[in-house]
Design an enzyme around this catalytic site. Structure first.
Site, PDB file in Angstrom:
ATOM      1  N   ARG A 118      54.096  25.241  29.374  1.00 30.18           N
ATOM      2  CA  ARG A 118      54.035  26.645  30.360  1.00 30.18           C
ATOM      3  C   ARG A 118      53.707  27.851  29.484  1.00 30.18           C
ATOM      4  NH1 ARG A 118      59.030  24.357  31.784  1.00 30.18           N
ATOM      5  NH2 ARG A 118      58.815  23.340  33.711  1.00 30.18           N
ATOM      6  N   LYS A 140      41.047  36.829  31.591  1.00 31.21           N
ATOM      7  CA  LYS A 140      41.013  35.842  32.622  1.00 31.21           C
ATOM      8  C   LYS A 140      40.552  34.420  32.168  1.00 31.21           C
ATOM      9  CE  LYS A 140      39.049  38.677  36.477  1.00 31.21           C
ATOM     10  NZ  LYS A 140      38.129  38.973  37.459  1.00 31.21           N
ATOM     11  N   GLU A 182      25.210  40.765  31.390  1.00 32.70           N
ATOM     12  CA  GLU A 182      26.396  41.393  31.366  1.00 32.70           C
ATOM     13  C   GLU A 182      26.590  42.668  30.520  1.00 32.70           C
ATOM     14  OE1 GLU A 182      28.907  40.162  33.051  1.00 32.70           O
ATOM     15  OE2 GLU A 182      28.779  37.914  33.017  1.00 32.70           O
ATOM     16  N   LYS A 224      35.263  47.368  28.118  1.00 29.83           N
ATOM     17  CA  LYS A 224      36.070  46.071  29.067  1.00 29.83           C
ATOM     18  C   LYS A 224      37.589  46.311  28.929  1.00 29.83           C
ATOM     19  CE  LYS A 224      36.576  41.736  30.672  1.00 29.83           C
ATOM     20  NZ  LYS A 224      35.986  40.480  31.134  1.00 29.83           N
ATOM     21  N   GLU A 234      43.653  43.037  38.231  1.00 26.80           N
ATOM     22  CA  GLU A 234      42.564  43.298  39.013  1.00 26.80           C
ATOM     23  C   GLU A 234      43.002  43.535  40.515  1.00 26.80           C
ATOM     24  OE1 GLU A 234      39.182  40.598  38.509  1.00 26.80           O
ATOM     25  OE2 GLU A 234      38.708  40.848  40.860  1.00 26.80           O
ATOM     26  N   ARG A 238      39.215  46.990  38.151  1.00 28.26           N
ATOM     27  CA  ARG A 238      38.894  45.614  37.388  1.00 28.26           C
ATOM     28  C   ARG A 238      37.633  45.071  37.994  1.00 28.26           C
ATOM     29  NH1 ARG A 238      41.869  41.318  33.158  1.00 28.26           N
ATOM     30  NH2 ARG A 238      39.807  40.201  32.922  1.00 28.26           N
ATOM     31  N   ASN A 242      33.008  42.699  38.425  1.00 31.54           N
ATOM     32  CA  ASN A 242      32.286  41.698  39.017  1.00 31.54           C
ATOM     33  C   ASN A 242      31.042  41.874  39.643  1.00 31.54           C
ATOM     34  OD1 ASN A 242      34.345  39.393  38.763  1.00 31.54           O
ATOM     35  ND2 ASN A 242      35.624  40.848  40.056  1.00 31.54           N
ATOM     36  N   HIS A 245      28.393  39.569  40.777  1.00 29.77           N
ATOM     37  CA  HIS A 245      29.136  38.143  40.452  1.00 29.77           C
ATOM     38  C   HIS A 245      29.468  37.527  41.888  1.00 29.77           C
ATOM     39  CE1 HIS A 245      29.479  39.476  36.149  1.00 29.77           C
ATOM     40  NE2 HIS A 245      30.143  38.272  36.071  1.00 29.77           N
ATOM     41  N   HIS A 249      28.009  33.955  41.630  1.00 30.03           N
ATOM     42  CA  HIS A 249      28.588  32.913  41.815  1.00 30.03           C
ATOM     43  C   HIS A 249      28.372  31.791  42.980  1.00 30.03           C
ATOM     44  CE1 HIS A 249      32.431  34.643  40.016  1.00 30.03           C
ATOM     45  NE2 HIS A 249      31.646  34.409  39.007  1.00 30.03           N
ATOM     46  N   HIS A 262      25.103  31.344  33.813  1.00 30.66           N
ATOM     47  CA  HIS A 262      25.775  32.603  34.567  1.00 30.66           C
ATOM     48  C   HIS A 262      25.259  33.898  34.373  1.00 30.66           C
ATOM     49  CE1 HIS A 262      29.310  34.589  35.943  1.00 30.66           C
ATOM     50  NE2 HIS A 262      29.394  35.089  34.823  1.00 30.66           N
TER      51      HIS A 262
END
Lengths: 364, 364
Positions: A118, A140, A182, A224, A234, A238, A242, A245, A249, A262
């Site tokens: 955990r 993330k 990026e 960032k 987000e 935030r 993306n 993205h 994706h 990517h």
């Protein structure tokens, strides 16, 4: 050395950027909680930097997991390999995981740290430009699912981020280029001055000039860090990160993980986002060309792979995490250097943009 | 209806305990975030309560996942079945998961909610006594690993907990008994008066007297809510809730998940913890017998399974999450109704206690 801080109250952490950081024990050791350290890396990075990294943590009880390299291995199964190792080594809740590698290693290791017993502490040592300017900062973490990228994960912050820019010396040209996608993104989102700085220094950057690299990486990380501090989970701002993205994706999932880098998919995605924005009259045709020119100077692809259809991409975009009540929201550009997240785009324009993109790919 | 609150600032949430709660839409609907609801249950509970639960959420866009029943399925693989369904149904970040079932369903569904798209809301509807008094409250979620129980998970709180005590009417006797192991635990940890109340009402409780059950469940939930509010992430106090669990987990792992019910293993574990405490002189032989007597009145096992050796149990105990710097800490009793977490026990006494327990099992 440049040092920045991601301001998140009790969970704040530093980012250090410098050459030879992998030789500086004094900087990193305060961020190791107890005696157990487990380095997670892959079979590409291990021959290059594992020995140095082991030496960096030599005063601790240190073990390592070496995973196969590639986005195709960013899965729950790989995650379980890390858990197998941690349990076999009887690592307890005080163990510190060290992610040594690119974005896949960072995301997977961070998520393993979030879930093991955990939650245990972890340190990011990103070795690719892409992970240095983006994925290693902000917490993330996660893995892919066959039906969508990064669909399983957690927001979980590291103890620190150590960026040794010497690691970029061994990075293949194609991956360096992918990282610059990026970098360009930060300019497009909210920093026209940085976009212009990149236009001035593209050649020096692609030639890996150390001072320019440190400047660019620190600028991206600060950018960032500011966004993450304002909106960790987000709920708004935030999401601008993306840009490119949602298209990207879909492209990555469509061609199969690992076929397209990517950063390359994000570059193509940013071009599509720019073209869709231009269709709405928010961006001029000149602005779109300016973006394409800069991406090309970083040797990035700007057109879709031939193997995908507009319909395929459209459908894959619908499983994006930014879908809300069945409505896909997109990050688009309201001007050069100014991104917005919006559901108020014309879906017909989206179709046209994708169809035009596919037609262009076929004729290329 | 009894209503309690787990006080965790912005993440506070209510627990409601009453008969017929599954018929009361007005109570639960405010805790559903948007239109999508996904009920996660198992093939034992589905025929009994899925129709009612679907009706409870009839105003939403509701789907369901039915998992195989049993601790053996509390795995990463099962978790992935939930993700498959959520992605196939195009569930977005606003989906509310509903855990309908016992502790395995609650833990697995809660962890799925923690990870899906980096976190979506979820509601606990525990249908077993064990999950009603323990696992559904407090945000411990997770799955098992072949090398240790609950080794992979997250602290992740639900939106609310809905306890309809009518669901206990269909609970098999053995599972009802297993639940009482956790009920007795609260008495042993820090509430001698409750232990004595249980001694008075054991027969009414085992006969499922509704008023007594509500009283006992509310008492346990309040007890747990207080502990969780004081120490959500188990940095201290909360570890006391693991009384009997380090022994218990070792027993469960040793015999194989699902062979022995969790509550049964905890009952045996509490007896071993009491006996080890008595060896240190913290508890009298009479106290140990008093604990054993109460557990027996709830038809719980108090001796080890014959198939395990002392050495096996000892080794399995070493992968416990309470191990710190190679040192196993145990929750023991410093008096009846007073638990402590300590590494200051005599390891030789631990060996003796396990050996005596195994010898007793063989001669039984």
């Amino acid at each position: 050395m440049k040092t920045l801080t991601v301001e998140l109250g009790q969970r704040s952490y530093p980012i250090a950027i410098a050459p030879h950081l992998l030789q500086q024990r004094a900087w990193v050791t305060p961020y190791v909680r107890a005696q157990q350290v487990c380095i997670v890396t892959n079979d590409t990075v291990a021959p290059l930097y594992l020995a140095q990294t082991r030496a960096l943590f030599a005063q601790f009880n240190c073990s390592e997991v070496i995973l196969p390299d590639g986005e195709a291995y960013k899965t729950l199964e790989t995650l379980n390999l890390i858990f197998d190792h941690l349990l076999q080594q009887r690592c307890d809740r005080q163990v510190t995981l060290v992610a040594l590698g690119g974005g896949v290693i960072g995301d997977t290791t961070g998520f393993a740290a979030a879930c093991y017993q955990r939650g245990v502490p972890f340190i990011q040592i990103p070795t690719t430009l892409l992970s240095q300017v983006d994925s290693s900062v902000g917490g993330k973490t996660g893995v892919n699912h066959a039906l969508g990228k990064n669909m399983i994960g957690a927001f979980y912050q590291p103890q620190c981020v150590l960026i040794d820019i010497n690691t970029l010396n061994t990075l293949p040209d194609q991956e360096l280029s992918a990282g610059f996608a990026e970098v360009v993104k930060y300019g497009l989102i909210n920093d026209l001055a940085f976009f212009e700085w990149l236009e001035q220094h593209a050649e020096a950057l692609i030639k890996r000039d150390p001072d320019r690299l440190i400047e660019a990486i620190a600028h991206c990380c600060q950018n960032k860090a500011d966004i993450v501090a304002a909106d960790e989970q987000e709920s708004g701002l935030r999401a601008l990160l993306n840009l490119g993205h949602t298209f990207g994706h879909a492209i990555e999932t469509g061609v199969g993980y690992g076929v397209c880098l990517h950063g390359e998919a994000v570059a193509i995605g940013m071009v599509l986002a720019a073209k869709l924005s231009a269709r709405h009259g928010w961006l001029s045709a000149d602005d779109v060309q300016r973006i394409i020119r800069l991406l090309k100077r970083f040797h990035l692809p700007v057109t879709l792979p031939k193997t995908l259809t507009a319909q395929q991409i459209y459908e894959l975009m619908q499983v994006d995490k930014k879908v809300k009540a069945g409505q896909l929201r997109l990050v688009l550009l309201s001007a050069l250097g100014q991104a917005i997240i919006t559901k108020d785009y014309d879906p017909h324009y989206l179709q046209l943009t994708l169809e035009e993109g596919c037609a262009e790919a076929m004729s290329a």
